[in-house]
Design a protein around this motif. Structure first.
Motif, mmCIF file in Angstrom:
data_model
loop_
_atom_site.group_PDB
_atom_site.id
_atom_site.type_symbol
_atom_site.label_atom_id
_atom_site.label_comp_id
_atom_site.label_asym_id
_atom_site.label_seq_id
_atom_site.Cartn_x
_atom_site.Cartn_y
_atom_site.Cartn_z
ATOM 1 N N MET A 48 0.825 -1.208 0.000
ATOM 2 C CA MET A 48 0.000 0.000 0.000
ATOM 3 C C MET A 48 0.860 1.259 0.000
ATOM 4 N N GLU A 49 2.103 1.109 0.430
ATOM 5 C CA GLU A 49 2.975 2.289 0.443
ATOM 6 C C GLU A 49 3.578 2.546 -0.936
ATOM 7 N N LYS A 50 3.332 1.632 -1.899
ATOM 8 C CA LYS A 50 3.818 1.840 -3.270
ATOM 9 C C LYS A 50 2.688 2.461 -4.098
ATOM 10 N N PRO A 51 2.911 3.665 -4.660
ATOM 11 C CA PRO A 51 1.854 4.315 -5.444
ATOM 12 C C PRO A 51 1.330 3.422 -6.575
ATOM 13 N N SER A 52 2.214 2.630 -7.206
ATOM 14 C CA SER A 52 1.764 1.801 -8.336
ATOM 15 C C SER A 52 0.738 0.763 -7.867
ATOM 16 N N PHE A 53 0.938 0.230 -6.655
ATOM 17 C CA PHE A 53 -0.005 -0.765 -6.114
ATOM 18 C C PHE A 53 -1.349 -0.094 -5.807
ATOM 19 N N ARG A 54 -1.280 1.113 -5.231
ATOM 20 C CA ARG A 54 -2.529 1.833 -4.899
ATOM 21 C C ARG A 54 -3.317 2.159 -6.166
ATOM 22 N N LYS A 55 -2.575 2.482 -7.237
ATOM 23 C CA LYS A 55 -3.233 2.817 -8.503
ATOM 24 C C LYS A 55 -4.023 1.605 -9.012
ATOM 25 N N THR A 56 -3.380 0.441 -9.039
ATOM 26 C CA THR A 56 -4.031 -0.779 -9.541
ATOM 27 C C THR A 56 -5.224 -1.129 -8.652
ATOM 28 N N LEU A 57 -5.000 -1.089 -7.346
ATOM 29 C CA LEU A 57 -6.069 -1.484 -6.413
ATOM 30 C C LEU A 57 -7.266 -0.544 -6.525
ATOM 31 N N SER A 58 -7.009 0.761 -6.546
ATOM 32 C CA SER A 58 -8.143 1.694 -6.573
ATOM 33 C C SER A 58 -8.920 1.572 -7.884
ATOM 34 N N MET A 59 -8.201 1.264 -8.973
ATOM 35 C CA MET A 59 -8.920 1.072 -10.249
ATOM 36 C C MET A 59 -9.853 -0.136 -10.149
ATOM 37 N N GLU A 60 -9.362 -1.223 -9.546
ATOM 38 C CA GLU A 60 -10.168 -2.446 -9.410
ATOM 39 C C GLU A 60 -11.382 -2.207 -8.506
ATOM 40 N N VAL A 61 -11.141 -1.498 -7.388
ATOM 41 C CA VAL A 61 -12.256 -1.244 -6.463
ATOM 42 C C VAL A 61 -13.289 -0.353 -7.144
ATOM 43 N N LYS A 62 -12.788 0.662 -7.834
ATOM 44 C CA LYS A 62 -13.697 1.623 -8.499
ATOM 45 C C LYS A 62 -14.637 0.917 -9.495
ATOM 46 N N LYS A 63 -14.077 -0.078 -10.179
ATOM 47 C CA LYS A 63 -14.882 -0.831 -11.165
ATOM 48 C C LYS A 63 -16.085 -1.482 -10.507
ATOM 49 N N ASN A 64 -15.934 -1.844 -9.219
ATOM 50 C CA ASN A 64 -16.994 -2.564 -8.501
ATOM 51 C C ASN A 64 -17.865 -1.654 -7.653
ATOM 52 N N MET A 65 -17.644 -0.351 -7.724
ATOM 53 C CA MET A 65 -18.421 0.559 -6.872
ATOM 54 C C MET A 65 -19.738 0.917 -7.540
ATOM 55 N N ASN A 66 -20.722 1.175 -6.667
ATOM 56 C CA ASN A 66 -22.042 1.494 -7.189
ATOM 57 C C ASN A 66 -22.590 2.696 -6.410
ATOM 58 N N ASN A 67 -22.004 3.846 -6.640
ATOM 59 C CA ASN A 67 -22.383 5.102 -5.969
ATOM 60 C C ASN A 67 -22.137 5.113 -4.460
ATOM 61 N N GLU A 68 -21.287 4.221 -3.979
ATOM 62 C CA GLU A 68 -20.976 4.285 -2.546
ATOM 63 C C GLU A 68 -20.193 5.569 -2.258
#
Ligand SMILES: Cc1cc2nc3c(=O)[nH]c(=O)nc-3n(C[C@H](O)[C@H](O)[C@H](O)COP(=O)(O)OP(=O)(O)OC[C@H]3O[C@@H](n4cnc5c(N)ncnc54)[C@H](O)[C@@H]3O)c2cc1C
Length: 211
Positions: A1-21
């Motif tokens: 989580m302290e690596k920006p590249s990891f946060r970028k990948t993770l947040s993109m994946e989470v965002k794909k699954n979000m539904n106006n939360e």
């Protein structure tokens, strides 16, 4: 989580699954060293508020607090020793004059004007119990509010009442210095803190009781 590249990948994946939360909770994985920066970065990337859910031990928030305290103490000139127990206290009248730490075969001595005893209960070795008595290994005071002998021990293992052994601990005056059963001060320059204190139930107080 302290690596920006990891946060970028993770947040993109989470965002794909979000539904106006509006808020997203992660287990306590937002890093050991810069958790606030990690949280802010994830919030910016996902456009939602991020919060952390504490998980089972080992506790990541606990490690962060430990590291902050350690850095703070060292910055202020404290000698920080980890891993070797205090093996002996040097007492003179009502004063603690020093402590000894055994790094076998060497014994190192340390002295200070004031001391805090916060060695916890049975698991960490702050209190010892056998079938007859409870004792504190460093100062060996008789300052426990449990009747001597087996009378102090609850006969029923699964009782709905807090077990009496949990009430045992150091008796103190209003400023947290150790006293004997008559309230007489035992040490002028030592204060007691944490779960080794008597008159509380450290397990029960952390549980929301139904009644
Ligand atoms: C498995 C487990 C899970 C828990 N989960 C939770 C939870 O989720 N939430 C919660 O609120 N509480 C929890 N607790 C309880 C919590 O850990 C304790 O209430 C708390 O740590 C007590 O703090 P303390 O400072 O009094 O003692 P401790 O944290 O026990 O600290 C005492 C320290 O003194 C050290 N020590 C002892 N003797 C010496 C010596 N002679 N020289 C040098 N050092 C010495 C010990 O090694 C220890 O590190 C849990 C406890 C356990 C065992």
């Amino acid at each position: 989580m302290e690596k920006p590249s990891f946060r970028k990948t993770l947040s993109m994946e989470v965002k794909k699954n979000m539904n106006n939360e509006s808020r997203v909770g992660f287990p306590a994985i937002l890093g050991i060293h810069q958790p606030i920066e990690v949280k802010k970065d994830l919030e910016e990337r996902m456009g939602v508020q991020v919060f952390e859910i504490p998980i089972l031990p080992p506790s990541i928030p606990g490690m962060r607090i430990f590291n902050r305290f350690k850095a703070w103490l060292i910055q202020r000139g404290a000698t920080f020793l980890l891993g070797h127990s205090v093996s002996k206290t040097i007492l003179k009248g009502k004063y603690c004059k020093g402590i000894e730490v055994l790094h076998a075969p060497v014994v190192n001595s340390y002295s200070a004007d004031r001391y805090i005893l916060a060695t916890g209960r049975f698991i960490g070795g702050g209190l010892k119990a056998d079938q007859e008595k409870i004792s504190e290994p460093l100062l060996a005071f008789q300052y426990f509010n449990l009747p001597p002998g087996r009378d102090g021990l609850e006969k029923t293992f699964f009782s709905d009442q807090p077990h009496p052994i949990h009430h045992a601990g150091a008796l103190i005056d209003p400023s947290f210095r150790p006293v004997d059963e008559k309230g007489e001060l035992l040490l002028e320059n030592l204060w007691v803190a944490g779960t080794m204190l008597a008159h509380h139930h450290c397990t029960d107080e952390k549980i929301q009781r139904r009644n």
